[in-house]
Write a protein that holds these residues in place. Sequence first.
Motif, short mmCIF file in Angstrom:
data_model
loop_
_atom_site.label_atom_id
_atom_site.label_comp_id
_atom_site.label_asym_id
_atom_site.label_seq_id
_atom_site.Cartn_x
_atom_site.Cartn_y
_atom_site.Cartn_z
N GLU A 46 -8.16 -5.16 -0.29
CA GLU A 46 -8.45 -4.81 1.37
C GLU A 46 -8.02 -6.03 2.26
OE1 GLU A 46 -12.56 -4.29 1.81
OE2 GLU A 46 -12.47 -5.14 3.76
N VAL A 47 -8.58 -7.20 1.65
CA VAL A 47 -8.24 -8.62 2.25
C VAL A 47 -6.78 -9.05 2.45
CG1 VAL A 47 -8.63 -10.93 2.17
CG2 VAL A 47 -10.64 -9.50 1.91
N THR A 48 -6.26 -8.78 1.12
CA THR A 48 -4.50 -9.12 1.11
C THR A 48 -3.98 -8.22 2.04
OG1 THR A 48 -4.41 -8.01 -0.89
CG2 THR A 48 -4.64 -10.46 -0.89
N VAL A 86 0.30 0.37 -2.53
CA VAL A 86 0.32 1.64 -3.20
C VAL A 86 -1.00 2.25 -2.59
CG1 VAL A 86 0.48 3.03 -5.14
CG2 VAL A 86 1.49 0.85 -5.03
N ALA A 87 -2.31 1.99 -2.73
CA ALA A 87 -3.34 2.51 -2.35
C ALA A 87 -3.32 2.90 -0.92
CB ALA A 87 -4.53 1.38 -2.38
N ASN A 88 -2.49 2.29 0.02
CA ASN A 88 -2.58 2.64 1.30
C ASN A 88 -1.92 3.94 1.73
OD1 ASN A 88 -3.22 1.98 4.22
ND2 ASN A 88 -1.05 1.66 4.27
N ILE A 89 -0.80 3.90 0.86
CA ILE A 89 0.04 5.13 0.95
C ILE A 89 -0.85 6.46 0.60
CG2 ILE A 89 2.05 6.43 -0.28
CD1 ILE A 89 3.38 3.47 -0.33
N ILE A 90 -1.34 6.19 -0.59
CA ILE A 90 -2.30 7.50 -1.17
C ILE A 90 -3.43 7.76 -0.28
CG2 ILE A 90 -3.52 8.36 -3.26
CD1 ILE A 90 -2.05 6.47 -4.97
N ASN A 91 -4.17 6.67 0.17
CA ASN A 91 -5.38 7.14 1.08
C ASN A 91 -5.78 5.69 1.56
OD1 ASN A 91 -7.59 7.63 2.17
ND2 ASN A 91 -8.75 8.35 0.30
N PRO A 92 -5.53 5.79 3.01
CA PRO A 92 -5.70 4.34 3.65
C PRO A 92 -7.17 4.20 3.78
CG PRO A 92 -4.27 5.79 4.95
CD PRO A 92 -4.95 6.68 3.74
N GLU A 93 -8.00 5.07 3.62
CA GLU A 93 -9.56 4.54 3.37
C GLU A 93 -9.84 3.69 2.41
OE1 GLU A 93 -12.30 7.78 3.39
OE2 GLU A 93 -11.20 9.05 4.59
N TRP A 94 -9.12 3.71 1.28
CA TRP A 94 -9.63 2.75 0.12
C TRP A 94 -9.48 1.39 0.64
CZ3 TRP A 94 -6.13 5.61 -3.91
CH2 TRP A 94 -6.50 6.95 -4.33
N VAL A 95 -8.36 1.01 1.43
CA VAL A 95 -8.14 -0.42 1.82
C VAL A 95 -8.42 -0.76 3.54
CG1 VAL A 95 -6.70 -1.14 -0.21
CG2 VAL A 95 -5.96 0.20 1.98
N GLU A 96 -9.02 0.13 4.11
CA GLU A 96 -9.51 -0.33 5.45
C GLU A 96 -10.14 -1.44 5.58
OE1 GLU A 96 -10.70 2.60 9.06
OE2 GLU A 96 -10.93 3.41 7.13
#
Lengths: 505, 521
Positions: A46-48, A86-96
């Motif tokens: 999330e931070v990076t 990659v996470a942001n492509i799959i589901n942005p909620e994961w790294v918001e």
Amino acid sequence: MQTWSLVSISVLLAVVVRWGVSLNSYSGAGKPPMFGDYEAQRHWQEVTYNLPLQQWYFNTSDNDLNYWGLDYPPLTAYHSWLCAYVANIINPEWVELHRSRGYESPAHKLFMRTTVLVTDVLIYIPAVVFYCLYLTGGSAKKRVSLLLSILLYPGLILIDYGHFQYNGVSLGFALWGVLALGLGWDMSGSVAFCLALNYKQMELYHALPFFCYLLGKCARAGLLGRGFILLARIAVAVLVTFALCWLPFLPDPSQASQVVRRIFPVARGLFEDKVANTWCSLNTLIKIRSFLTADSQLYLSFALTLLAALPSSIRLLMKPTFWHFKLALVNSSLAFFLFSYQVHEKSILLAALPVCLLLNDFPFMSVWFLQASTFSMLPLFLKDGLLVPYAVTSVGYLFLTFYLLSALDDCSEAEMNLGCYSKLSFFLPKTYLACMMRWKFYFSIALMAVLSILSVVLDPPPHLPDLFPVLVSTTAFLHFLGAFLHFNIVQFSEPVSKKSQKKNN
Amino acid sequence: MAAQAESWSWFAALAVGVSLLKCLFINAYHSTDFEVHRNWLAITHSLPVSRWYRENTSEWTLDYPPLFAWFEFGLSQAARHFDPNMLRVENLDYASPATVLFQRLSVVFTDLLFIYAVRECCRCVGVQKGSKEVLTRPSFVLAVLLLWNFGLLVVDHIHFQYNGFLFGFLLLSVAKHLQGQHLQGALLFAVLLHLKHIYLYVAPAYGIFLLRSYCFTRDHRDGAIRWSSFSPLRLLALGGIVTSVSALSLGPFIVKGQLPQLVSRLFPFRRGLCHAYWAPNVWALYNAADKLLAALGVRLKLLQEAELPRASMTGGLVQEVQHAVLPSVSPSVTLLCTLLSILPALASLWRRPRGGRAFLRCLLLCALASFLFGWHVHEKAVLLAVLPLSVLAVESREDAGIFLVLATTGHYSLFPLLFTPAELPIKVCLMLMFTIFSFTGLGALHRARGPLLRPLELVYLLGLLAVAIGCEFVFPLSPWRQRLPFLPLLVTSVYCAAGVCYSFLRLYASMLRSDHRPKQP
């Protein structure tokens, strides 16, 4: 059957076991507000992903360093960024930013587990395969047995796929370094090790042997002639790798110094939790922390660590062979684990890796050590709800190594193991010594089993809430101390090592 | 004695290894079969025997024969100590961690019987001809093929069923027949029939074999039957075994007059021709042909789209398939097809008995025929052919080739069973492991006699790889996913059906061909 099919079956089995473990719980699952290492890794993503690189290691309004602040070197941060992408492509909620804090879902768990598997398949597993195929002796079957024994070491699997960390990356890079040095590619080896070091600062445990081996090799080639050129090339390789890894942080000195401060948190005390090293074990007898200042604790541990690592390093410097290198890796990492400052129980994996490399040479002692190392992390596994995978993989590993490597049989013929002691205790007949070792082994395995069962079944008495973790860590500490002494003695008993080297070839 | 014990240490390693691996899947996905068996535990534990086959709180009513119900009753005695709440009939869909642990462990532990049966089977195959290397011994290869069987691991330990335990009975009974202990074999099979009645499919092979080779003690020199050697005593013994097992199992229900109720539970013909996902058999090909013809007819304006049965184009998602062009199939037709297809095999077994191997071959043909032509066949039933075929595969090169085709296609057709993404790596890796081992292990066994597969078979199996990549990885990312959700299932079952049918024909050919060869001493 062809070697390729045996190797691929072993690798597939290793993947299945890893994935089987990963179906279980992870550290801090459903435990707000701090969660555990799983959340730490997610938080770093999330931070990076959301903050500019200049803020990664600084405490800002968007980056609360008290909540799992980034405290690993830049490569880890880059890796987190890549995963986050990659996470942001799959589901942005994961790294918001902010709002994803403490995010947990089955899909996210699957994603996180997959990232671990991907790095393992790309880095650690190939390194082990190449090591077993190119740097060990014996028949194809023997080499595949070794491969399986290294790949299925439970400690690493349980921490990476159960507890949740990316140790496979740093250990994998270190293993690539060992592999390259073993094949004589000194430059690539140093580069690989620098990558390991830049992924996790704990790889410093292995730094002395790498340094001494390369220096010794250069010295042997003549420090004024070819050796100097070699040394210069290695130095350039190391400096360039470091520079590339730190490139974004270099322009601003305050950046770099902040990263270093984050990586070496001297303020966190001599030890945390219950860890099977000298300080924690000594603490049950003497409360060191109460009569030594923080600074003197730091210096004391630093001095003792160096002192403990020095003999094997000097020995390696004098005799820079691959054989001594492997032993020095064990001795140095154990010295660091036993005596250095701020050690985590998971750091025993750094000692376990080189011990895995010795499985072929000293099956008996290595298996014993590896079992003890897995056992030493028991309190952690219990906290994470990993009891079943712990029991299954440990019992399986004991069984597997005894079947594949016939470790117990080797104990009797293991003059290489015990010959060194016969010099010390010449009044004992050898057969008696072998028998004694075996009984000691049985006793220790039984002790570990009993302690494991007791920790699960019994509630500790109210006035001693930490009774079982302390018993576990002290038992493990005795094992590690014994292994440390043993491998040091082995490294200093030259004739024996020569014999076993011949045997391997 | 010590030497013999030592030479079997690899078997213990394989067995312990696979048992521990099974324990790692405790937290994996489990299907509704998990709830089925939990419900049966509850029924048998908390209700009187007379209500076992009447209880219908849950939709998963008890539909296995009484001995299996008693088996569940036995398990429930241990289940009490894990979590008594799982034993309450009204606790539908109850799956506490202790329940999961208990149910999973119960499968692992009842598999001990399977392990024992495998060991008995391994003793029956080829005595080592001086091969020191463990890896190329027939018994080692057989042990791996059975113990580490992909289908069994996936169906029992992830999907959740007790097939390992049941196959233990079957393989043990086969091993006893191979060892010449026919009465024990018959007893085991009789028990098996009352544990799960799907094994009725292979009962004809047992009946003919026991009648021909056990009740008739001697043959003419050319192998023809010698009628005078009939032994009524042996027939009586067999009859006694079958009757007493049946009496023990069905007796209590007959006394209570519940037999019709029990039979209606055991043989539910309400279900459709094919399972939700078509098992790779003849009817899958038939359905596919029907769809193809219907689509063709619409395209050529021979059929009106509105006249087509509504469900026919939603694919395998509904139970009742209505055929649009081809005639619909009734249960009696499937029964007739099955009987017709096993008749030649039974006749061959009767005319020329050639010992246990021929019996095993006939059993296989019965299993495959019922799989191919049966009513409402599950894809899991292919294991009924794959496991016994392993025994033949380590002994003859031709059977090894058939095994590779059948096992690979049959196992691949199990892929849709595990559709959750978390289990994808496990099923792919386990499948690859098993396939690589069966190719190289059997290849090494029969190396001296040339390659195992014909070129066309190899091409077919490589095509399977393409199908796998297409269905598992490409299709979920492609735009057709929304429009044709059933396409991967359809392609999988049709492609696999071709392979299974082909193996069936080759097995038949090899059996009939050996009829014309002179009898080997």
